[in-house]
Design a protein around this motif. Structure first.
Motif, PDB file in Angstrom:
ATOM      1  N   ASP A  75      40.700  26.083  48.948  1.00 57.83           N
ATOM      2  CA  ASP A  75      39.800  27.224  49.027  1.00 57.83           C
ATOM      3  C   ASP A  75      39.973  28.165  47.826  1.00 57.83           C
ATOM      4  OD1 ASP A  75      38.067  29.167  50.450  1.00 57.83           O
ATOM      5  OD2 ASP A  75      39.940  30.308  50.609  1.00 57.83           O
ATOM      6  N   THR A  76      38.892  28.433  47.113  1.00 59.43           N
ATOM      7  CA  THR A  76      38.944  29.269  45.915  1.00 59.43           C
ATOM      8  C   THR A  76      39.260  30.719  46.258  1.00 59.43           C
ATOM      9  OG1 THR A  76      37.328  27.799  44.891  1.00 59.43           O
ATOM     10  CG2 THR A  76      37.663  29.937  43.853  1.00 59.43           C
ATOM     11  N   ARG A  77      38.740  31.215  47.360  1.00 61.56           N
ATOM     12  CA  ARG A  77      39.013  32.595  47.787  1.00 61.56           C
ATOM     13  C   ARG A  77      40.529  32.816  47.901  1.00 61.56           C
ATOM     14  NH1 ARG A  77      36.180  36.456  50.647  1.00 61.56           N
ATOM     15  NH2 ARG A  77      34.424  35.051  50.808  1.00 61.56           N
ATOM     16  N   THR A  78      41.195  31.920  48.573  1.00 60.96           N
ATOM     17  CA  THR A  78      42.642  32.022  48.757  1.00 60.96           C
ATOM     18  C   THR A  78      43.369  31.865  47.431  1.00 60.96           C
ATOM     19  OG1 THR A  78      42.425  31.151  50.994  1.00 60.96           O
ATOM     20  CG2 THR A  78      44.612  31.046  50.001  1.00 60.96           C
ATOM     21  N   LEU A  79      42.934  30.927  46.622  1.00 58.42           N
ATOM     22  CA  LEU A  79      43.559  30.681  45.330  1.00 58.42           C
ATOM     23  C   LEU A  79      43.458  31.908  44.422  1.00 58.42           C
ATOM     24  CD1 LEU A  79      44.979  28.730  43.420  1.00 58.42           C
ATOM     25  CD2 LEU A  79      42.735  27.804  42.815  1.00 58.42           C
ATOM     26  N   ILE A  80      42.302  32.537  44.375  1.00 63.26           N
ATOM     27  CA  ILE A  80      42.136  33.740  43.546  1.00 63.26           C
ATOM     28  C   ILE A  80      43.006  34.867  44.081  1.00 63.26           C
ATOM     29  CG2 ILE A  80      40.518  35.560  42.857  1.00 63.26           C
ATOM     30  CD1 ILE A  80      38.345  33.355  42.702  1.00 63.26           C
ATOM     31  N   SER A  81      42.966  35.084  45.378  1.00 58.90           N
ATOM     32  CA  SER A  81      43.759  36.149  45.978  1.00 58.90           C
ATOM     33  C   SER A  81      45.248  35.955  45.713  1.00 58.90           C
ATOM     34  CB  SER A  81      43.505  36.218  47.481  1.00 58.90           C
ATOM     35  OG  SER A  81      44.334  37.176  48.081  1.00 58.90           O
ATOM     36  N   ARG A  82      45.735  34.745  45.941  1.00 61.77           N
ATOM     37  CA  ARG A  82      47.168  34.470  45.714  1.00 61.77           C
ATOM     38  C   ARG A  82      47.529  34.591  44.240  1.00 61.77           C
ATOM     39  NH1 ARG A  82      48.044  29.427  49.844  1.00 61.77           N
ATOM     40  NH2 ARG A  82      48.102  30.677  51.738  1.00 61.77           N
ATOM     41  N   SER A  83      46.634  34.151  43.364  1.00 63.14           N
ATOM     42  CA  SER A  83      46.891  34.248  41.925  1.00 63.14           C
ATOM     43  C   SER A  83      47.002  35.696  41.476  1.00 63.14           C
ATOM     44  CB  SER A  83      45.773  33.554  41.136  1.00 63.14           C
ATOM     45  OG  SER A  83      45.809  32.163  41.332  1.00 63.14           O
ATOM     46  N   ILE A  84      46.104  36.531  41.962  1.00 63.98           N
ATOM     47  CA  ILE A  84      46.147  37.948  41.599  1.00 63.98           C
ATOM     48  C   ILE A  84      47.421  38.592  42.134  1.00 63.98           C
ATOM     49  CG2 ILE A  84      45.051  40.201  41.944  1.00 63.98           C
ATOM     50  CD1 ILE A  84      42.338  38.689  42.040  1.00 63.98           C
ATOM     51  N   SER A  85      47.689  38.391  43.401  1.00 65.16           N
ATOM     52  CA  SER A  85      48.877  38.996  44.012  1.00 65.16           C
ATOM     53  C   SER A  85      50.159  38.522  43.353  1.00 65.16           C
ATOM     54  CB  SER A  85      48.922  38.694  45.510  1.00 65.16           C
ATOM     55  OG  SER A  85      47.841  39.300  46.163  1.00 65.16           O
ATOM     56  N   LEU A  86      50.265  37.218  43.101  1.00 67.54           N
ATOM     57  CA  LEU A  86      51.453  36.686  42.457  1.00 67.54           C
ATOM     58  C   LEU A  86      51.580  37.235  41.038  1.00 67.54           C
ATOM     59  CD1 LEU A  86      53.952  34.917  42.531  1.00 67.54           C
ATOM     60  CD2 LEU A  86      52.486  32.954  41.906  1.00 67.54           C
ATOM     61  N   GLY A  87      50.465  37.355  40.330  1.00 71.33           N
ATOM     62  CA  GLY A  87      50.502  37.930  38.987  1.00 71.33           C
ATOM     63  C   GLY A  87      51.052  39.348  38.996  1.00 71.33           C
ATOM     64  N   ILE A  88      50.619  40.144  39.966  1.00 68.80           N
ATOM     65  CA  ILE A  88      51.117  41.519  40.083  1.00 68.80           C
ATOM     66  C   ILE A  88      52.593  41.514  40.457  1.00 68.80           C
ATOM     67  CG2 ILE A  88      50.947  43.658  41.418  1.00 68.80           C
ATOM     68  CD1 ILE A  88      47.886  43.055  41.577  1.00 68.80           C
ATOM     69  N   GLU A  89      52.952  40.676  41.417  1.00 66.15           N
ATOM     70  CA  GLU A  89      54.349  40.594  41.838  1.00 66.15           C
ATOM     71  C   GLU A  89      55.256  40.221  40.664  1.00 66.15           C
ATOM     72  OE1 GLU A  89      56.973  38.364  45.311  1.00 66.15           O
ATOM     73  OE2 GLU A  89      54.823  37.973  45.172  1.00 66.15           O
ATOM     74  N   ILE A 156      41.543  44.769  35.042  1.00 65.60           N
ATOM     75  CA  ILE A 156      41.463  46.210  35.307  1.00 65.60           C
ATOM     76  C   ILE A 156      42.171  46.548  36.609  1.00 65.60           C
ATOM     77  CG2 ILE A 156      39.869  48.086  35.946  1.00 65.60           C
ATOM     78  CD1 ILE A 156      37.856  46.757  33.936  1.00 65.60           C
ATOM     79  N   VAL A 157      41.876  45.789  37.638  1.00 68.74           N
ATOM     80  CA  VAL A 157      42.468  46.080  38.943  1.00 68.74           C
ATOM     81  C   VAL A 157      43.970  45.781  38.941  1.00 68.74           C
ATOM     82  CG1 VAL A 157      42.289  45.671  41.411  1.00 68.74           C
ATOM     83  CG2 VAL A 157      40.233  45.689  40.033  1.00 68.74           C
ATOM     84  N   GLN A 158      44.377  44.695  38.290  1.00 66.31           N
ATOM     85  CA  GLN A 158      45.809  44.398  38.199  1.00 66.31           C
ATOM     86  C   GLN A 158      46.532  45.492  37.419  1.00 66.31           C
ATOM     87  OE1 GLN A 158      45.618  40.331  36.580  1.00 66.31           O
ATOM     88  NE2 GLN A 158      46.747  39.683  38.383  1.00 66.31           N
ATOM     89  N   PHE A 159      45.948  45.940  36.335  1.00 63.79           N
ATOM     90  CA  PHE A 159      46.539  47.013  35.526  1.00 63.79           C
ATOM     91  C   PHE A 159      46.762  48.248  36.393  1.00 63.79           C
ATOM     92  CE2 PHE A 159      46.297  50.613  32.586  1.00 63.79           C
ATOM     93  CZ  PHE A 159      47.127  50.215  31.553  1.00 63.79           C
ATOM     94  N   MET A 160      45.751  48.590  37.178  1.00 61.93           N
ATOM     95  CA  MET A 160      45.861  49.753  38.058  1.00 61.93           C
ATOM     96  C   MET A 160      46.991  49.561  39.075  1.00 61.93           C
ATOM     97  SD  MET A 160      43.211  51.196  40.909  1.00 61.93           S
ATOM     98  CE  MET A 160      43.492  49.721  41.853  1.00 61.93           C
ATOM     99  N   CYS A 161      47.089  48.376  39.636  1.00 60.92           N
ATOM    100  CA  CYS A 161      48.118  48.128  40.660  1.00 60.92           C
ATOM    101  C   CYS A 161      49.530  48.185  40.079  1.00 60.92           C
ATOM    102  CB  CYS A 161      47.889  46.775  41.325  1.00 60.92           C
ATOM    103  SG  CYS A 161      46.455  46.741  42.404  1.00 60.92           S
ATOM    104  N   VAL A 162      49.710  47.715  38.869  1.00 63.51           N
ATOM    105  CA  VAL A 162      51.030  47.749  38.242  1.00 63.51           C
ATOM    106  C   VAL A 162      51.343  49.170  37.780  1.00 63.51           C
ATOM    107  CG1 VAL A 162      52.409  46.918  36.288  1.00 63.51           C
ATOM    108  CG2 VAL A 162      50.984  45.319  37.578  1.00 63.51           C
ATOM    109  N   GLU A 163      50.349  49.823  37.214  1.00 64.38           N
ATOM    110  CA  GLU A 163      50.560  51.159  36.658  1.00 64.38           C
ATOM    111  C   GLU A 163      50.682  52.238  37.729  1.00 64.38           C
ATOM    112  OE1 GLU A 163      49.793  55.015  35.301  1.00 64.38           O
ATOM    113  OE2 GLU A 163      48.091  53.955  36.138  1.00 64.38           O
ATOM    114  N   ARG A 164      49.924  52.135  38.798  1.00 64.39           N
ATOM    115  CA  ARG A 164      49.910  53.159  39.853  1.00 64.39           C
ATOM    116  C   ARG A 164      50.439  52.558  41.145  1.00 64.39           C
ATOM    117  NH1 ARG A 164      49.297  58.033  37.551  1.00 64.39           N
ATOM    118  NH2 ARG A 164      49.637  58.547  39.709  1.00 64.39           N
TER     119      ARG A 164
END
Length: 190
Positions: A75-89, A156-164
């Motif tokens: 599932d692409t939805r799950t893959l994108i979500s996990r990729s973003i979250s893991l990238g931030i983590e 943009i959203v990842q930057f915000m999550c890491v920065e704030r």
């Protein structure tokens, strides 16, 4: 043995960690490496070019870790979500990346992310295969044909999550936010 370029990048990382990119001077980097400042310019024309290389290297490390943990399947939805979250983590665990995300250097770091295509290319190496997978499954919105636009939105959203970090107390909160608001902007509704 490391090359002069690698030594410069390591010295720059140390200087960025100590003073932040904004306050670090090319003189500081040259001194840390043990070369004259004019010799530094043989490898990097500006502090921004050093910063872009440091950020790019850290992006590659994070992307390699994501690739090894998240195969492009299902599932692409799950893959994108996990990729973003893991990238931030992974970014939040990366002291070198966090050193360029210091409050006193955010403008410089944001400028690097926005204006240097090499950083977008590094992100595209990770994200484009995921989007291709999603398109082959009919799961990416048909009107989103430019991967660069999607990647920019994610950045943009990842930057915000890491920065704030105070906006999201933990990775679970970040994941809920992405699942509810960011990923639906990319994928076809269920």
């Amino acid at each position: 043995m490391s090359t002069q370029r690698e030594q410069i990048l390591e010295a720059a990382r140390q200087c960025f960690e100590r003073w932040g990119p904004e306050r670090t001077r090319m003189d500081d980097i040259a001194k840390a490496v043990g070369i004259a400042r004019p010799n530094l310019y043989r490898y990097f024309p500006s502090k921004m070019s050093v910063l872009v290389e440091v950020i790019g290297n850290e992006m590659r490390v994070i992307n390699a870790a994501r690739r090894s943990r998240l195969p492009i399947e299902g599932d692409t939805r799950t893959l994108i979500s996990r990729s973003i979250s893991l990238g931030i983590e992974l970014a939040l665990e990366d002291s070198e990346l966090l050193s360029v995300m210091r409050a006193d250097s955010l403008d410089l770091t944001a400028e690097a992310l926005v204006t240097h295509t090499s950083l977008m290319e590094i992100q595209a190496e990770y994200w484009s295969p995921i989007f291709e997978h999603g398109r082959s499954r009919g799961e990416i919105r048909a009107d989103l044909t430019d991967d660069t636009e999607i990647i920019r939105w994610i950045q943009i959203v990842q930057f915000m999550c890491v920065e704030r970090r105070e906006f999201f107390p933990d990775i679970a909160a970040i994941t809920r936010h992405f699942d509810r608001f960011v990923v639906p902007a990319i994928v076809v509704p269920d």
